[in-house]
Design a protein around this motif. Structure first.
Motif, PDB file in Angstrom:
ATOM      1  N   MET A   1       0.849  -1.202   0.000  1.00  0.00           N
ATOM      2  CA  MET A   1       0.000   0.000   0.000  1.00  0.00           C
ATOM      3  C   MET A   1       0.881   1.246   0.000  1.00  0.00           C
ATOM      4  O   MET A   1       1.986   1.220   0.523  1.00  0.00           O
ATOM      5  N   PHE A   2       0.356   2.297  -0.575  1.00  0.00           N
ATOM      6  CA  PHE A   2       1.171   3.504  -0.750  1.00  0.00           C
ATOM      7  C   PHE A   2       0.808   4.615   0.232  1.00  0.00           C
ATOM      8  O   PHE A   2      -0.324   4.692   0.732  1.00  0.00           O
ATOM      9  N   LEU A   3       1.785   5.488   0.445  1.00  0.00           N
ATOM     10  CA  LEU A   3       1.559   6.719   1.199  1.00  0.00           C
ATOM     11  C   LEU A   3       1.790   7.870   0.223  1.00  0.00           C
ATOM     12  O   LEU A   3       2.903   8.005  -0.304  1.00  0.00           O
ATOM     13  N   ASP A   4       0.767   8.662  -0.036  1.00  0.00           N
ATOM     14  CA  ASP A   4       0.919   9.809  -0.940  1.00  0.00           C
ATOM     15  C   ASP A   4       0.888  11.080  -0.095  1.00  0.00           C
ATOM     16  O   ASP A   4      -0.166  11.486   0.403  1.00  0.00           O
ATOM     17  N   TYR A   5       2.055  11.696   0.046  1.00  0.00           N
ATOM     18  CA  TYR A   5       2.193  12.840   0.946  1.00  0.00           C
ATOM     19  C   TYR A   5       2.341  14.173   0.207  1.00  0.00           C
ATOM     20  O   TYR A   5       2.975  15.111   0.722  1.00  0.00           O
ATOM     21  N   HIS A   6       1.759  14.257  -0.983  1.00  0.00           N
ATOM     22  CA  HIS A   6       1.742  15.566  -1.671  1.00  0.00           C
ATOM     23  C   HIS A   6       0.526  15.585  -2.585  1.00  0.00           C
ATOM     24  O   HIS A   6       0.562  15.050  -3.696  1.00  0.00           O
ATOM     25  N   THR A 198       6.427  12.614  -8.100  1.00  0.00           N
ATOM     26  CA  THR A 198       6.225  11.796  -9.306  1.00  0.00           C
ATOM     27  C   THR A 198       5.542  12.541 -10.446  1.00  0.00           C
ATOM     28  O   THR A 198       5.304  11.955 -11.496  1.00  0.00           O
ATOM     29  N   ALA A 199       5.262  13.835 -10.274  1.00  0.00           N
ATOM     30  CA  ALA A 199       4.570  14.584 -11.344  1.00  0.00           C
ATOM     31  C   ALA A 199       5.376  14.555 -12.640  1.00  0.00           C
ATOM     32  O   ALA A 199       4.809  14.517 -13.736  1.00  0.00           O
ATOM     33  N   PHE A 241       3.643   5.521  -8.771  1.00  0.00           N
ATOM     34  CA  PHE A 241       4.264   5.214  -7.474  1.00  0.00           C
ATOM     35  C   PHE A 241       5.086   3.916  -7.510  1.00  0.00           C
ATOM     36  O   PHE A 241       6.066   3.793  -6.805  1.00  0.00           O
ATOM     37  N   ASP A 242       4.665   2.951  -8.321  1.00  0.00           N
ATOM     38  CA  ASP A 242       5.473   1.727  -8.451  1.00  0.00           C
ATOM     39  C   ASP A 242       6.877   2.073  -8.923  1.00  0.00           C
ATOM     40  O   ASP A 242       7.872   1.618  -8.361  1.00  0.00           O
TER      41      ASP A 242
END
Ligand SMILES: [Zn+2]
Ligand SMILES: [Zn+2]
Length: 276
Positions: A1-6, A198-199, A241-242
């Motif tokens: 599972m991912f953490l997206d902090y932006h 990652t943008a 994200f991968d």
């Protein structure tokens, strides 16, 4: 599972998703924890960004936490530094119970590298315009004490809209090696994490900063990275994200953080991205 902090919502001037839409997209993409980081850009050269987010975000956040109990939703802000206004920033930040303080840089001596005027000031010279940006970030960091901010956002932002060929415009370590080294040492000394934004995967094959800088960060002793999609709309939440996790691990970076009320917990990236 991912953490997206932006992530950005319509509480940012340029946000194009509601808090609810963001949460739905996050769950769809395998995010277990996200952090709202709407813009606060005190005295931005673009006045529409200088308006701080409304406190209505707290109401939306409370509702979203009730509707999406399976998702941890944190509150942070992406603060664009403006050293002469630190007191004002600190005063405003103290009025919130923040989980996360993401420090970013969108202006260099009053101009945003989003604007063509920024590069025109340096006669569209890559070296001069990129060095000036890196130096301004070093100077900004020197005005903060350790742990006053949690993470440095999108190091290399100067290249995002630069008027150079798309395949070469990404800011790299070679653009300003000594300055970037000083900058990375400063991030480490501040006990801050370095963001992997990652943008830029949407237009190329590198995150921001690119792997050359991530590798250098590790060589200099850096260990902690935060993953941020910088999503302003649903289709960009947790984007690539991968790939970003693979890039971090390939550079020897194994740890990220989760934040709660500005307290940090170390998370192993290997475990975090194992989908079960
Ligand atoms: Zn930003
Ligand atoms: Zn952002």
């Amino acid at each position: 599972m991912f953490l997206d902090y932006h992530t950005h919502t319509n509480f940012s001037t340029d946000g194009k998703q509601t808090v609810f839409q963001l949460c739905e997209a996050a769950l769809f993409r395998g995010v277990s924890e996200l952090c709202l980081t709407d813009h606060y850009e005190p005295h931005s050269p673009m006045p529409e960004f200088a308006v701080p987010p409304s406190r209505e975000i707290l109401t939306e956040l409370a509702k979203a936490r009730r509707v999406f109990p399976q998702l941890k939703i944190k509150l942070g802000f992406e603060v664009t530094d403006n050293p002469p206004h630190h007191d004002e920033i600190a005063e405003w930040m103290n009025t919130w119970e923040l989980d996360y303080f993401l420090l970013s840089h969108h202006t260099v001596e009053g101009l945003d590298p989003f604007m063509p005027e920024y590069f025109e000031r340096y006669n569209n010279d890559r070296k001069a315009s990129y060095e000036a940006y890196a130096l301004s970030v070093v100077e900004s960091l020197s005005t903060w004490r350790p742990r006053e901010f949690d993470c440095l956002a999108h190091l290399g932002y100067v290249g995002r809209y630069a008027p150079f060929p798309e395949d070469t415009r990404a800011f790299s370590w070679r653009d300003a090696p000594d300055i970037v080294d000083e900058l990375l040492r400063s991030v480490i000394d501040h006990e801050a994490a370095l963001e992997i934004n990652t943008a830029s995967y949407r237009a190329g094959d590198q995150p921001t900063p690119g792997v050359d800088i991530l590798r250098r960060y590790r060589e200099l002793g850096g260990e902690f990275v935060m993953f941020g999609s910088d999503a302003h709309k649903v289709e960009h939440v947790a984007y690539a994200f991968d790939r970003a996790h693979e890039a971090a691990l390939s550079c020897g970076l194994k740890y990220t953080y989760r934040f709660h009320r500005r307290e940090r917990e170390v998370v192993n990236i290997c475990c975090q991205c194992c989908r079960k």
